[in-house]
Motif scaffolding. Sequence first.
Motif, PDB file in Angstrom:
ATOM      1  N   LEU A 182      -3.694   4.088  -2.336  1.00 37.38           N
ATOM      2  CA  LEU A 182      -4.200   2.716  -2.284  1.00 37.38           C
ATOM      3  C   LEU A 182      -5.714   2.711  -2.450  1.00 37.38           C
ATOM      4  O   LEU A 182      -6.270   1.915  -3.209  1.00 37.38           O
ATOM      5  N   LYS A 183      -6.396   3.594  -1.756  1.00 34.89           N
ATOM      6  CA  LYS A 183      -7.858   3.703  -1.891  1.00 34.89           C
ATOM      7  C   LYS A 183      -8.223   4.022  -3.331  1.00 34.89           C
ATOM      8  O   LYS A 183      -9.167   3.455  -3.899  1.00 34.89           O
ATOM      9  N   ASN A 184      -7.492   4.927  -3.960  1.00 37.02           N
ATOM     10  CA  ASN A 184      -7.736   5.296  -5.350  1.00 37.02           C
ATOM     11  C   ASN A 184      -7.630   4.073  -6.277  1.00 37.02           C
ATOM     12  O   ASN A 184      -8.494   3.831  -7.121  1.00 37.02           O
ATOM     13  N   GLY A 220       0.800  -1.218   0.000  1.00 35.72           N
ATOM     14  CA  GLY A 220       0.000   0.000   0.000  1.00 35.72           C
ATOM     15  C   GLY A 220       0.831   1.265   0.000  1.00 35.72           C
ATOM     16  O   GLY A 220       0.285   2.362   0.009  1.00 35.72           O
ATOM     17  N   SER A 221       2.123   1.120  -0.021  1.00 36.85           N
ATOM     18  CA  SER A 221       3.018   2.275  -0.030  1.00 36.85           C
ATOM     19  C   SER A 221       3.736   2.354  -1.363  1.00 36.85           C
ATOM     20  O   SER A 221       4.196   1.345  -1.895  1.00 36.85           O
ATOM     21  N   TRP A 276      -6.043 -12.587 -12.357  1.00 34.65           N
ATOM     22  CA  TRP A 276      -5.117 -13.725 -12.395  1.00 34.65           C
ATOM     23  C   TRP A 276      -5.073 -14.449 -11.057  1.00 34.65           C
ATOM     24  O   TRP A 276      -4.950 -15.664 -10.978  1.00 34.65           O
ATOM     25  N   ALA A 277      -5.216 -13.701  -9.967  1.00 33.79           N
ATOM     26  CA  ALA A 277      -4.940 -14.206  -8.619  1.00 33.79           C
ATOM     27  C   ALA A 277      -6.105 -14.978  -8.013  1.00 33.79           C
ATOM     28  O   ALA A 277      -7.266 -14.642  -8.207  1.00 33.79           O
ATOM     29  N   ASP A 278      -5.728 -16.015  -7.242  1.00 30.64           N
ATOM     30  CA  ASP A 278      -6.702 -16.675  -6.366  1.00 30.64           C
ATOM     31  C   ASP A 278      -6.882 -15.846  -5.099  1.00 30.64           C
ATOM     32  O   ASP A 278      -7.975 -15.751  -4.558  1.00 30.64           O
ATOM     33  N   GLY A 279      -5.781 -15.281  -4.622  1.00 29.16           N
ATOM     34  CA  GLY A 279      -5.803 -14.482  -3.404  1.00 29.16           C
ATOM     35  C   GLY A 279      -4.938 -13.251  -3.564  1.00 29.16           C
ATOM     36  O   GLY A 279      -3.993 -13.236  -4.367  1.00 29.16           O
ATOM     37  N   VAL A 280      -5.275 -12.212  -2.806  1.00 26.37           N
ATOM     38  CA  VAL A 280      -4.528 -10.958  -2.829  1.00 26.37           C
ATOM     39  C   VAL A 280      -4.135 -10.631  -1.399  1.00 26.37           C
ATOM     40  O   VAL A 280      -4.982 -10.609  -0.507  1.00 26.37           O
ATOM     41  N   TRP A 281      -2.842 -10.391  -1.189  1.00 21.55           N
ATOM     42  CA  TRP A 281      -2.349 -10.067   0.145  1.00 21.55           C
ATOM     43  C   TRP A 281      -1.915  -8.608   0.141  1.00 21.55           C
ATOM     44  O   TRP A 281      -1.005  -8.221  -0.593  1.00 21.55           O
ATOM     45  N   PHE A 282      -2.588  -7.809   0.969  1.00 24.32           N
ATOM     46  CA  PHE A 282      -2.331  -6.370   1.067  1.00 24.32           C
ATOM     47  C   PHE A 282      -1.445  -6.070   2.269  1.00 24.32           C
ATOM     48  O   PHE A 282      -1.616  -6.671   3.335  1.00 24.32           O
ATOM     49  N   PHE A 283      -0.564  -5.097   2.110  1.00 25.18           N
ATOM     50  CA  PHE A 283       0.342  -4.635   3.171  1.00 25.18           C
ATOM     51  C   PHE A 283       0.152  -3.130   3.265  1.00 25.18           C
ATOM     52  O   PHE A 283       0.591  -2.385   2.389  1.00 25.18           O
ATOM     53  N   THR A 284      -0.532  -2.692   4.328  1.00 23.74           N
ATOM     54  CA  THR A 284      -0.939  -1.299   4.364  1.00 23.74           C
ATOM     55  C   THR A 284      -0.243  -0.482   5.447  1.00 23.74           C
ATOM     56  O   THR A 284      -0.191  -0.888   6.602  1.00 23.74           O
ATOM     57  N   PRO A 285       0.272   0.685   5.066  1.00 19.79           N
ATOM     58  CA  PRO A 285       0.710   1.646   6.071  1.00 19.79           C
ATOM     59  C   PRO A 285      -0.522   2.314   6.683  1.00 19.79           C
ATOM     60  O   PRO A 285      -1.657   2.003   6.299  1.00 19.79           O
ATOM     61  N   GLU A 286      -0.276   3.218   7.583  1.00 21.99           N
ATOM     62  CA  GLU A 286      -1.378   3.948   8.206  1.00 21.99           C
ATOM     63  C   GLU A 286      -1.027   5.425   8.242  1.00 21.99           C
ATOM     64  O   GLU A 286       0.002   5.812   8.784  1.00 21.99           O
TER      65      GLU A 286
END
Length: 188
Positions: A84-86, A8-9, A65-75
């Motif tokens: 990221l929201k955009n 997310g960064s 393409w993906a079965d799963g999506v792993w997000f890594f978000t700052p705050e």
Amino acid sequence: MKILLVSGSLRKNSFNTQLMLMAQKALDGLAETKVLDWSQVPFFNQDEEIPAHSEVADCRDEFLWADGVWFFTPEYNQMIPGPLKNMLDWMSRPLNPANGRTSALTGRYAAISGAAGRSGAAGSRDQLEKLLGFCQMKVYGQQVGVGLTPSEMKSDAFEDPATIQKDINSEARGFLGWIKEQKAESEK
């Protein structure tokens, strides 16, 4: 299994990009992975939605393409980052605006991790979980949140990467197992 990794960064050496690379390492040999480059996605503007910008279409293809999506978000101020929201606003738009509500996010499995100040990105992880659920993604219940110390913030390096890697490894195994369970359940 195919897992799309999303930091997310946009900052080159962000803590969340470092977490994402730890996850890629944890998934090595267990799943096929791709790192999403969404840095060129423009600001969302419905006037420019059709035809989709090539950068938006490329991102959609990666999600599909993906079965799963792993997000890594700052705050940032207890929220997910605006860029990221955009990007997620673009991904949440209908694939076929003429006759459907299905988007590149619909029905996908998601995991969330985050690194930020003392809270370990608790606010942004919670906000992202709500947003992804609203976008019809199924969100894995276990999350890794890494609280950053002032010295880590100054150095741009985790003080105890081995412990964080263990936590990420655990989330990776759990996420993959959960996706398999969810798929088996939906096939009944």
